[in-house]
Motif scaffolding. Structure first.
Motif, PDB file in Angstrom:
ATOM      1  N   UNK A  17      90.472  44.053  -1.229  1.00 45.79           N
ATOM      2  CA  UNK A  17      91.048  42.851  -1.832  1.00 45.79           C
ATOM      3  C   UNK A  17      92.390  42.585  -1.154  1.00 45.79           C
ATOM      4  N   UNK A  18      92.490  41.439  -0.521  1.00 43.62           N
ATOM      5  CA  UNK A  18      93.723  41.066   0.177  1.00 43.62           C
ATOM      6  C   UNK A  18      94.601  40.267  -0.781  1.00 43.62           C
ATOM      7  N   UNK A  19      95.735  40.836  -1.094  1.00 43.93           N
ATOM      8  CA  UNK A  19      96.666  40.253  -2.070  1.00 43.93           C
ATOM      9  C   UNK A  19      97.144  38.873  -1.625  1.00 43.93           C
ATOM     10  N   UNK A  20      96.997  37.897  -2.510  1.00 46.73           N
ATOM     11  CA  UNK A  20      97.463  36.546  -2.260  1.00 46.73           C
ATOM     12  C   UNK A  20      96.517  35.680  -1.457  1.00 46.73           C
ATOM     13  N   UNK A  21      95.439  36.264  -0.941  1.00 43.19           N
ATOM     14  CA  UNK A  21      94.498  35.496  -0.120  1.00 43.19           C
ATOM     15  C   UNK A  21      93.571  34.662  -0.996  1.00 43.19           C
ATOM     16  N   UNK A  22      93.197  33.494  -0.458  1.00 40.91           N
ATOM     17  CA  UNK A  22      92.302  32.579  -1.160  1.00 40.91           C
ATOM     18  C   UNK A  22      90.926  32.616  -0.510  1.00 40.91           C
ATOM     19  N   UNK A  23      90.004  31.788  -0.986  1.00 37.08           N
ATOM     20  CA  UNK A  23      88.642  31.728  -0.469  1.00 37.08           C
ATOM     21  C   UNK A  23      88.659  31.381   1.024  1.00 37.08           C
ATOM     22  N   UNK A  24      87.840  32.068   1.810  1.00 40.99           N
ATOM     23  CA  UNK A  24      87.773  31.835   3.243  1.00 40.99           C
ATOM     24  C   UNK A  24      88.919  32.466   4.009  1.00 40.99           C
ATOM     25  N   UNK A  25      89.601  33.404   3.402  1.00 38.53           N
ATOM     26  CA  UNK A  25      90.786  34.034   4.001  1.00 38.53           C
ATOM     27  C   UNK A  25      90.497  34.687   5.339  1.00 38.53           C
ATOM     28  N   UNK A  26      89.262  35.106   5.563  1.00 42.11           N
ATOM     29  CA  UNK A  26      88.938  35.858   6.773  1.00 42.11           C
ATOM     30  C   UNK A  26      88.581  34.963   7.958  1.00 42.11           C
ATOM     31  N   UNK A  27      88.590  33.658   7.769  1.00 47.34           N
ATOM     32  CA  UNK A  27      88.345  32.752   8.897  1.00 47.34           C
ATOM     33  C   UNK A  27      89.485  32.875   9.898  1.00 47.34           C
ATOM     34  N   UNK A  28      89.129  32.850  11.166  1.00 48.05           N
ATOM     35  CA  UNK A  28      90.085  33.143  12.233  1.00 48.05           C
ATOM     36  C   UNK A  28      91.300  32.209  12.232  1.00 48.05           C
ATOM     37  N   UNK A  29      91.160  30.984  11.772  1.00 52.41           N
ATOM     38  CA  UNK A  29      92.266  30.037  11.784  1.00 52.41           C
ATOM     39  C   UNK A  29      93.179  30.082  10.577  1.00 52.41           C
ATOM     40  N   UNK A  30      92.893  30.933   9.628  1.00 55.25           N
ATOM     41  CA  UNK A  30      93.685  31.013   8.398  1.00 55.25           C
ATOM     42  C   UNK A  30      94.777  32.069   8.550  1.00 55.25           C
ATOM     43  N   UNK A  31      95.996  31.710   8.173  1.00 52.87           N
ATOM     44  CA  UNK A  31      97.137  32.650   8.216  1.00 52.87           C
ATOM     45  C   UNK A  31      97.291  33.278   9.601  1.00 52.87           C
ATOM     46  N   UNK A  32      97.047  32.493  10.633  1.00 50.26           N
ATOM     47  CA  UNK A  32      97.201  32.997  11.997  1.00 50.26           C
ATOM     48  C   UNK A  32      96.227  34.109  12.354  1.00 50.26           C
ATOM     49  N   UNK A  33      95.104  34.182  11.651  1.00 54.04           N
ATOM     50  CA  UNK A  33      94.097  35.204  11.918  1.00 54.04           C
ATOM     51  C   UNK A  33      94.396  36.559  11.304  1.00 54.04           C
ATOM     52  N   UNK A  34      95.443  36.632  10.508  1.00 50.57           N
ATOM     53  CA  UNK A  34      95.870  37.912   9.910  1.00 50.57           C
ATOM     54  C   UNK A  34      94.744  38.597   9.130  1.00 50.57           C
ATOM     55  N   UNK A  35      94.109  37.863   8.247  1.00 52.42           N
ATOM     56  CA  UNK A  35      93.048  38.456   7.428  1.00 52.42           C
ATOM     57  C   UNK A  35      91.767  38.653   8.228  1.00 52.42           C
ATOM     58  N   UNK A  36      91.533  37.772   9.206  1.00 53.00           N
ATOM     59  CA  UNK A  36      90.379  37.931  10.083  1.00 53.00           C
ATOM     60  C   UNK A  36      90.463  39.271  10.803  1.00 53.00           C
ATOM     61  N   UNK A  37      91.622  39.540  11.390  1.00 51.11           N
ATOM     62  CA  UNK A  37      91.807  40.815  12.107  1.00 51.11           C
ATOM     63  C   UNK A  37      91.674  42.007  11.160  1.00 51.11           C
ATOM     64  N   UNK A  38      92.294  41.927  10.003  1.00 49.57           N
ATOM     65  CA  UNK A  38      92.227  43.042   9.047  1.00 49.57           C
ATOM     66  C   UNK A  38      90.793  43.314   8.619  1.00 49.57           C
ATOM     67  N   UNK A  39      90.029  42.243   8.439  1.00 49.26           N
ATOM     68  CA  UNK A  39      88.633  42.390   8.023  1.00 49.26           C
ATOM     69  C   UNK A  39      87.785  42.974   9.145  1.00 49.26           C
ATOM     70  N   UNK A  40      87.896  42.401  10.333  1.00 46.49           N
ATOM     71  CA  UNK A  40      87.051  42.861  11.434  1.00 46.49           C
ATOM     72  C   UNK A  40      87.422  44.263  11.904  1.00 46.49           C
ATOM     73  N   UNK A  41      88.646  44.687  11.702  1.00 49.29           N
ATOM     74  CA  UNK A  41      89.036  46.050  12.069  1.00 49.29           C
ATOM     75  C   UNK A  41      88.359  47.090  11.182  1.00 49.29           C
ATOM     76  N   UNK A  42      87.967  46.702   9.987  1.00 49.06           N
ATOM     77  CA  UNK A  42      87.309  47.634   9.065  1.00 49.06           C
ATOM     78  C   UNK A  42      85.819  47.825   9.377  1.00 49.06           C
TER      79      UNK A  42
END
Length: 69
Positions: free
Chosen positions: A30-55
């Motif tokens: 669970x990513x604190x403060x993230x909304x729906x679609x947080x893992x899309x590469x264009x959201x938050x500069x890709x921060x959540x995308x990278x965190x998700x794909x690294x797992x």
């Protein structure tokens, strides 16, 4: 994410519990403060995308679905 109005964290936890009750494995991050679609590469500069794909590789290796090298 913790602020997802479309898929509340409680629903994701219930989904994981149902999988685990059937003997499956569910890793919920669970990513604190993230909304729906947080893992899309264009959201938050890709921060959540990278965190998700690294797992993903570790999860697949744990299940013997990817090389451990």
């Amino acid at each position: 994410g913790s602020d997802d109005p479309e898929l509340p964290v409680a629903s994701a936890r219930a989904f994981c519990a149902a999988i685990e009750a059937k003997g499956g494995r569910c890793d919920l991050a669970v990513y604190e403060g993230a909304r729906h679609g947080f893992f899309n590469v264009g959201v938050e500069g890709g921060r959540y995308f990278r965190a998700t794909t690294e797992r993903v590789p570790g999860f697949l290796r744990d299940l013997d679905l990817a090389d451990r090298s």
